[in-house]
Design a protein around this motif. Structure first.
Motif, PDB file in Angstrom:
ATOM      1  N   VAL A 245      55.154  62.813  37.269  1.00 36.58           N
ATOM      2  CA  VAL A 245      53.672  63.069  37.342  1.00 36.58           C
ATOM      3  C   VAL A 245      53.155  63.880  38.258  1.00 36.58           C
ATOM      4  O   VAL A 245      53.782  64.284  39.544  1.00 36.58           O
ATOM      5  N   SER A 246      52.123  64.605  38.187  1.00 41.50           N
ATOM      6  CA  SER A 246      51.671  65.770  39.009  1.00 41.50           C
ATOM      7  C   SER A 246      50.688  65.134  40.046  1.00 41.50           C
ATOM      8  O   SER A 246      50.525  65.774  41.243  1.00 41.50           O
ATOM      9  N   GLY A 247      50.180  63.979  39.751  1.00 39.93           N
ATOM     10  CA  GLY A 247      49.110  63.242  40.841  1.00 39.93           C
ATOM     11  C   GLY A 247      49.005  61.724  40.166  1.00 39.93           C
ATOM     12  O   GLY A 247      49.207  61.487  39.078  1.00 39.93           O
ATOM     13  N   PHE A 248      48.223  61.259  40.884  1.00 34.16           N
ATOM     14  CA  PHE A 248      47.871  59.608  40.896  1.00 34.16           C
ATOM     15  C   PHE A 248      46.529  59.633  40.952  1.00 34.16           C
ATOM     16  O   PHE A 248      46.000  59.790  42.030  1.00 34.16           O
ATOM     17  N   VAL A 249      45.778  58.660  40.119  1.00 35.14           N
ATOM     18  CA  VAL A 249      44.557  58.397  40.270  1.00 35.14           C
ATOM     19  C   VAL A 249      44.559  56.617  40.207  1.00 35.14           C
ATOM     20  O   VAL A 249      44.799  56.086  39.364  1.00 35.14           O
ATOM     21  N   ARG A 250      44.009  56.292  41.300  1.00 28.64           N
ATOM     22  CA  ARG A 250      43.991  54.683  41.405  1.00 28.64           C
ATOM     23  C   ARG A 250      42.465  54.380  40.741  1.00 28.64           C
ATOM     24  O   ARG A 250      41.583  54.768  40.803  1.00 28.64           O
TER      25      ARG A 250
ATOM     26  N   MET B  57      56.804  74.435  42.861  1.00 28.51           N
ATOM     27  CA  MET B  57      57.597  74.888  41.746  1.00 28.51           C
ATOM     28  C   MET B  57      58.164  73.656  40.879  1.00 28.51           C
ATOM     29  O   MET B  57      58.105  72.466  41.703  1.00 28.51           O
ATOM     30  N   PHE B  58      58.591  74.014  39.746  1.00 31.70           N
ATOM     31  CA  PHE B  58      59.326  72.649  39.099  1.00 31.70           C
ATOM     32  C   PHE B  58      60.674  72.839  39.322  1.00 31.70           C
ATOM     33  O   PHE B  58      61.351  73.571  39.515  1.00 31.70           O
ATOM     34  N   VAL B  59      61.147  71.347  39.689  1.00 27.55           N
ATOM     35  CA  VAL B  59      62.614  71.309  39.697  1.00 27.55           C
ATOM     36  C   VAL B  59      63.366  70.497  38.734  1.00 27.55           C
ATOM     37  O   VAL B  59      62.739  69.569  38.344  1.00 27.55           O
ATOM     38  N   ARG B  60      64.350  71.104  38.411  1.00 28.72           N
ATOM     39  CA  ARG B  60      65.409  70.399  37.225  1.00 28.72           C
ATOM     40  C   ARG B  60      66.733  70.011  37.960  1.00 28.72           C
ATOM     41  O   ARG B  60      67.447  70.703  38.432  1.00 28.72           O
ATOM     42  N   THR B  61      66.984  68.621  38.059  1.00 26.99           N
ATOM     43  CA  THR B  61      68.184  68.102  38.460  1.00 26.99           C
ATOM     44  C   THR B  61      68.843  67.173  37.010  1.00 26.99           C
ATOM     45  O   THR B  61      68.052  66.929  36.302  1.00 26.99           O
ATOM     46  N   GLU B  62      69.916  66.654  37.296  1.00 27.35           N
ATOM     47  CA  GLU B  62      70.424  65.707  36.385  1.00 27.35           C
ATOM     48  C   GLU B  62      69.555  64.583  36.080  1.00 27.35           C
ATOM     49  O   GLU B  62      69.267  64.330  34.874  1.00 27.35           O
ATOM     50  N   GLY B  63      68.479  63.964  36.945  1.00 31.17           N
ATOM     51  CA  GLY B  63      68.003  62.898  36.584  1.00 31.17           C
ATOM     52  C   GLY B  63      66.476  63.153  36.859  1.00 31.17           C
ATOM     53  O   GLY B  63      65.501  61.915  36.749  1.00 31.17           O
ATOM     54  N   TYR B  64      65.988  64.297  37.007  1.00 32.11           N
ATOM     55  CA  TYR B  64      64.814  64.698  37.287  1.00 32.11           C
ATOM     56  C   TYR B  64      64.259  66.020  36.757  1.00 32.11           C
ATOM     57  O   TYR B  64      65.117  67.110  37.070  1.00 32.11           O
ATOM     58  N   PHE B  65      62.936  66.013  36.389  1.00 34.92           N
ATOM     59  CA  PHE B  65      62.169  67.243  35.846  1.00 34.92           C
ATOM     60  C   PHE B  65      61.075  67.288  36.066  1.00 34.92           C
ATOM     61  O   PHE B  65      60.325  66.322  35.729  1.00 34.92           O
ATOM     62  N   GLY B  66      60.309  68.001  37.149  1.00 31.61           N
ATOM     63  CA  GLY B  66      58.936  67.880  37.391  1.00 31.61           C
ATOM     64  C   GLY B  66      58.581  68.831  38.507  1.00 31.61           C
ATOM     65  O   GLY B  66      59.397  69.423  38.911  1.00 31.61           O
TER      66      GLY B  66
END
Length: 161
Positions: free
Chosen positions: A89-94, A115-124
Motif C-alpha cells: 500500500v502507498s498510504g494508510f487511512v484510519r 521508487m518502487f522496489v521488487r524483491t522475491e517477497g515484495y513489490f511496491g
C-alpha cells in the motif's frame, strides 16, 4: 463506507469516482481504463483489501502495479499497518475518517516520489520514508552488519580512505 468516501471526494472536488463492489469488479474496471488512485478497505469480501493490494502489486497480469493504493481501516494496530505496508500500500487511512485526513493522504500518495522496489517477497513503494542524514555507508540494517563491531567490510564506504 463507500458512500461516505464518495461524498467526501465529491465535496473536495473529485467528481470522477468509480466504485467496485468486489475486487474482481475493480480489476475489470482497471483493465478497461486508467485509474489514478485506489482506495481499499481492509474488510472487503470475498477478497480483503490486503489480498487485493497484493494481487495488484504482484500479479503479472495486473493492469497497473504502480497505481497508488490507500488502505482504509479501523484496525490500526502496528501489525496491521506493517502487513498493509508489506503488501504494497502507498498510504494508510484510519477510520473514522475525516475529510482533512483523507485529502492529506490522497495528496501524499499522489505526490510520493519513492521508487518502487521488487524483491522475491515484495513489490511496491520503497518502505523507507526518507533517508537518515547521519547514515555514512551502504549497510543499512543491523543484520547486514552481522552484529560484530570489530569486523571490517571492505565494501563499507565508512571505512574507505
Amino acid at each position: 463506507m463507500r458512500f461516505l468516501v464518495r461524498c467526501l471526494l465529491r465535496a473536495g472536488g473529485i467528481n470522477k469516482v468509480t466504485e467496485a463492489e468486489t475486487g474482481g469488479q475493480a480489476l475489470e474496471i482497471m483493465s478497461a481504463r486508467l485509474i489514478d488512485l485506489i482506495i481499499v478497505d481492509w474488510k472487503m469480501s470475498p477478497l480483503d483489501g490486503l489480498a487485493f493490494t497484493q494481487m495488484i502489486r504482484r500479479n503479472h497480469n495486473s493492469p497497473n502495479p504502480y497505481v497508488p493504493i490507500l488502505m482504509l481501516t479501523a484496525h490500526t494496530e502496528t501489525s496491521r499497518v506493517t502487513a498493509a505496508r508489506d503488501a504494497g500500500v502507498s498510504g494508510f487511512v484510519r477510520k473514522p475518517i475525516s475529510a482533512r485526513l483523507l485529502f492529506d493522504r490522497i495528496s501524499s500518495v499522489l505526490t510520493d516520489t519513492r521508487m518502487f522496489v521488487r524483491t522475491e517477497g515484495y513489490f511496491g513503494p520503497d518502505r523507507r520514508f526518507g533517508q537518515d542524514p547521519h547514515y555514512a555507508g551502504p549497510l543499512r540494517r543491523e543484520c547486514d552488519r552481522g552484529g560484530e563491531e570489530e569486523s571490517l567490510d571492505l565494501d563499507d564506504l565508512r571505512w574507505s580512505a
